[in-house]
Design a protein around this motif. Structure first.
Motif, PDB file in Angstrom:
ATOM      1  N   UNK A  50       0.920  -1.173   0.045  1.00 16.16           N
ATOM      2  CA  UNK A  50       0.014   0.061  -0.088  1.00 16.16           C
ATOM      3  C   UNK A  50       0.946   1.142  -0.048  1.00 16.16           C
ATOM      4  N   UNK A  51       0.586   2.047  -0.948  1.00 21.10           N
ATOM      5  CA  UNK A  51       1.315   3.613  -1.106  1.00 21.10           C
ATOM      6  C   UNK A  51       0.536   4.468  -0.904  1.00 21.10           C
ATOM      7  N   UNK A  52       0.784   5.521  -0.042  1.00 25.51           N
ATOM      8  CA  UNK A  52      -0.146   6.616   0.028  1.00 25.51           C
ATOM      9  C   UNK A  52       0.731   7.861  -0.249  1.00 25.51           C
ATOM     10  N   UNK A  72      -4.434   6.737  -1.614  1.00 24.52           N
ATOM     11  CA  UNK A  72      -4.040   5.482  -1.512  1.00 24.52           C
ATOM     12  C   UNK A  72      -3.977   4.710  -2.577  1.00 24.52           C
ATOM     13  N   UNK A  73      -2.717   3.878  -2.806  1.00 27.80           N
ATOM     14  CA  UNK A  73      -2.628   3.034  -3.860  1.00 27.80           C
ATOM     15  C   UNK A  73      -2.433   1.746  -3.478  1.00 27.80           C
ATOM     16  N   UNK A  74      -3.181   0.720  -3.865  1.00 22.68           N
ATOM     17  CA  UNK A  74      -3.164  -0.594  -3.348  1.00 22.68           C
ATOM     18  C   UNK A  74      -2.470  -1.673  -4.397  1.00 22.68           C
ATOM     19  N   UNK A 103      -0.759  -1.383  -9.434  1.00 22.73           N
ATOM     20  CA  UNK A 103      -1.342  -0.202  -9.158  1.00 22.73           C
ATOM     21  C   UNK A 103      -0.382   0.995  -8.861  1.00 22.73           C
ATOM     22  N   UNK A 104       0.729   0.479  -7.924  1.00 21.91           N
ATOM     23  CA  UNK A 104       1.752   1.502  -7.712  1.00 21.91           C
ATOM     24  C   UNK A 104       2.660   1.860  -9.019  1.00 21.91           C
ATOM     25  N   UNK A 120       9.856  10.253   2.808  1.00 23.39           N
ATOM     26  CA  UNK A 120       9.306   8.827   2.700  1.00 23.39           C
ATOM     27  C   UNK A 120       9.432   8.041   3.991  1.00 23.39           C
ATOM     28  N   UNK A 121       8.400   7.521   4.305  1.00 24.11           N
ATOM     29  CA  UNK A 121       8.494   6.404   5.397  1.00 24.11           C
ATOM     30  C   UNK A 121       7.857   5.184   4.719  1.00 24.11           C
TER      31      UNK A 121
END
Length: 122
Positions: A43-45, A51-53, A57-58, A111-112
């Motif tokens: 999951x990339x926010x 939110x990209x899952x 999709x990323x 970035x985390x």
């Protein structure tokens, strides 16, 4: 304090991630290649895109969100990085070209990432 094995592995992976990002900034790689650093169910926010899952999709997000930026003075210099356990935090700047006086249009970024091993973040 010396980082443990997982921190070392996470930092090494993040450094490879940044090196690829530098190649992308230079125009020798595509943005979608960054998705290879993520798990299939990651999951990339993003603060602007939300939110990209999922890795696919990323990958699509990287291509769509960065379209037209490479080659126009865009760069992402890294300022610092740290790891604690599985968490990696990197602080970088987005340079969005230069003003007429030569100073950069700059936006600070953070970035985390959570490292799961095997060269992947989730």
């Amino acid at each position: 304090m010396k980082p443990g094995a997982i921190e070392q592995e996470a930092l090494e992976t993040y450094r490879r991630f940044v090196a690829l990002r530098d190649q992308i900034d230079a125009g020798t790689q595509s943005w979608s290649a960054l998705a290879d650093f993520f798990t299939e169910d990651a999951i990339y926010i993003d603060p602007a895109w939300g939110r990209i899952e999922g890795r696919d999709a990323i990958r699509d997000f990287f291509e769509r969100s960065m379209a037209g930026l490479t080659g126009y003075g865009w760069s992402t210099p890294e300022n610092w990085v740290m790891a604690e356990g599985h968490r990696v935090i990197g602080q970088w700047d987005q340079i969005l070209g230069r003003r007429d006086d030569g100073t950069p249009h700059l936006v600070a970024g953070l970035s985390i990432l959570y490292y799961v091993g095997g060269g992947r973040f989730c």
